[in-house]
Design an enzyme around this catalytic site. Structure first.
Site, PDB file in Angstrom:
ATOM      1  CG  HIS A   1      18.904 -61.539 132.457  1.00 42.61           C
ATOM      2  ND1 HIS A   1      19.507 -61.531 133.684  1.00 42.61           N
ATOM      3  CD2 HIS A   1      19.911 -61.427 131.549  1.00 42.61           C
ATOM      4  CE1 HIS A   1      20.813 -61.419 133.548  1.00 42.61           C
ATOM      5  NE2 HIS A   1      21.096 -61.346 132.263  1.00 42.61           N
TER       6      HIS A   1
ATOM      7  CB  CYS B   1      22.646 -60.243 129.301  1.00 35.89           C
ATOM      8  SG  CYS B   1      22.568 -61.579 128.081  1.00 35.89           S
TER       9      CYS B   1
END
Length: 348
Positions: free
Chosen positions: A207, A223
Site C-alpha cells: 500500500h 505490510c
C-alpha cells in the site's frame, strides 16, 4: 464610458495578462495537473535482465538543501539504500554539488522470476514482466512485527482504501495513551495512502503511506509501504492473481556474462560486529552453495571480504567462470611469445 475609453482599458488589461503569463516559470509547460494526476506510467525504469544481473549504477548531484530522504522520494529510492551506497556523505545535508551514487544495479533474488518478489533484507520489491524487471523501495515489518515469508497472490486492487486497524494495533495505541478509531477513512491521515494491493496472505497489503520517510526501511507492522507516487501507478500494472513471493535474502550471488557477482545487505545504517559476523557466515554458506551449483567458477577471497566489509547493497564482481578463464588463457597463449611466462591468476 465611451467606446475609446473601453478600448483603451481592454488593451491595458490584455497587456497586463500577457505580462503575468510571461512571468510564469517554464514548469507551467509540463503536463496539466489533471493529466499528471492520471499518469499511470511507472516512475522507475524497466531493466533488462542479463543472466542474474539487472540495472546499472547511476549518479545524482545534490543541491544545498537536499536530503537523502527527499532525493529518495523524488527518484523512487529508499533512504537506507542511499545511505549505505554513499559512506561518508551526510544524509541530512550532503551539500551543494555533491555527487552521490544511485544503487540501481541488482543481483536478482533467488526466486521465480514472475510477478512480484519482495526481498525483506534489502527493502526492495521486484516486478517481473516480459520486458524485464522494475525495482521499487518498500517499507517492511520491524523485528517486533516482522513481515511474513510467503508465496501469495494479489487478490484485489484498492483505490482510496479505508483502514480498519486490527485489535493488536489498537491495543498498542491504548497502551501508549492514544486512541485509534475502528476505521480511518481515505485522506491524508490514512496510513494506507492512496492505493493498495490486497494479498491472499491474510491481513497483509502492499500500500501507499502518509509517512514517506518509512519507505525503504523496517518500520511497518508487517505490510509493505510504497510511495504514493509509485503505488498509484503500480496497481494498474498488476493483474489479479499475480504471484507475490516474499523472501529474506541479505546475500545474493549470480552469474552475468561469465562473471560472478555478490551483493550483501546490512539491515541498518550502523554496522555492528555482530552483524558483520552473521553476514560473513551467510556469505560463506552462499559461496559454497554457489560453487556446488556452478563447479566451473573461481572466486577471489579478497573481493568477497571487501563486499562483506562494506555490505552496501551494491553488486561486486568477485570471480569468473573457469571455462572463460581457460579460453582467455588459450587465446593469450597463442599471442604470447614462447619465452614469456603466463600471467599469474589471482583467483583461488
Amino acid at each position: 464610458m465611451g467606446f475609446k475609453t473601453s478600448l483603451v482599458l481592454l488593451l491595458i488589461g490584455t497587456l497586463a495578462l500577457q505580462s503575468v503569463w510571461a512571468a510564469k516559470p517554464s514548469s507551467t509547460l509540463e503536463k496539466p495537473a489533471v493529466e499528471a494526476a492520471t499518469d499511470r506510467s511507472p516512475r522507475v525504469p524497466t531493466f533488462k535482465i542479463n543472466g542474474d544481473l539487472a540495472g546499472r549504477l547511476g549518479s545524482f548531484t545534490t543541491q544545498y538543501e537536499d536530503t537523502f530522504a527527499e532525493v529518495g522520494s523524488q527518484l523512487a529510492m529508499g533512504y537506507l539504500e542511499l545511505v549505505k551506497a554513499n559512506p561518508g556523505v551526510d544524509p541530512w545535508l550532503p551539500g551543494e554539488g555533491t555527487t552521490i551514487t544511485l544503487p540501481q544495479q541488482y543481483v536478482i533474488p533467488e526466486a521465480r522470476r514472475e510477478g512480484i518478489v519482495i526481498n525483506l533484507a534489502e527493502y526492495r520489491l521486484y516486478y517481473f514482466s516480459e520486458n524485464g524487471v522494475q525495482v521499487y523501495p518498500v517499507g517492511v515489518g520491524t523485528s517486533e512485527n516482522p513481515s511474513p515469508l510467503a508465496d501469495a497472490k494479489v487478490t484485489m486492487p484498492l483505490e482510496s482504501p479505508a483502514w480498519y486497524p486490527p485489535q493488536s494495533i489498537r491495543a498498542e495505541y491504548e497502551a501508549s495513551g492514544d486512541f485509534l478509531p475502528r476505521m480511518i477513512p481515505p485522506g491524508p491521515d490514512n496510513p494506507l495512502g492512496t492505493h493498495a494491493l490486497l494479498l491472499s496472505e491474510k491481513g497483509y497489503l502492499i500500500h501507499g503511506t502518509n509517512k514517506r520517510f518509512g519507505v525503504g526501511m523496517p518500520v511497518s507492522h508487517g505490510c509493505f509501504r510504497m510511495y504514493n507516487e509509485d503505488i498509484s501507478r503500480f496497481v494498474y500494472q498488476v493483474a489479479k492473481g499475480t504471484s507475490v513471493q516474499i523472501v529474506n535474502d541479505p546475500v545474493k550471488m549470480g552469474l552475468s556474462e561469465g562473471e560472478v557477482w555478490l551483493e550483501v545487505h546490512r539491515p541498518h545504517e550502523d554496522y555492528s560486529q555482530q552483524e558483520r559476523d552473521r553476514l560473513w557466515r551467510e556469505v560463506t554458506l552462499e559461496v559454497e552453495a554457489f560453487r556446488q551449483k556452478y563447479p566451473g567458477v573461481e572466486v577471489q577471497r579478497k573481493a568477497i571480504e571487501l563486499a562483506v566489509d562494506q555490505a552496501n547493497g551494491i553488486p561486486a564482481m568477485v570471480g569468473e567462470q573457469v571455462s572463460r578463464l581457460a579460453s582467455d588463457k588459450t587465446s593469450n597463449d597463442k599471442q604470447r611469445p614462447p619465452s614469456e611466462e603466463p600471467e599469474q591468476q589471482l583467483y583461488f
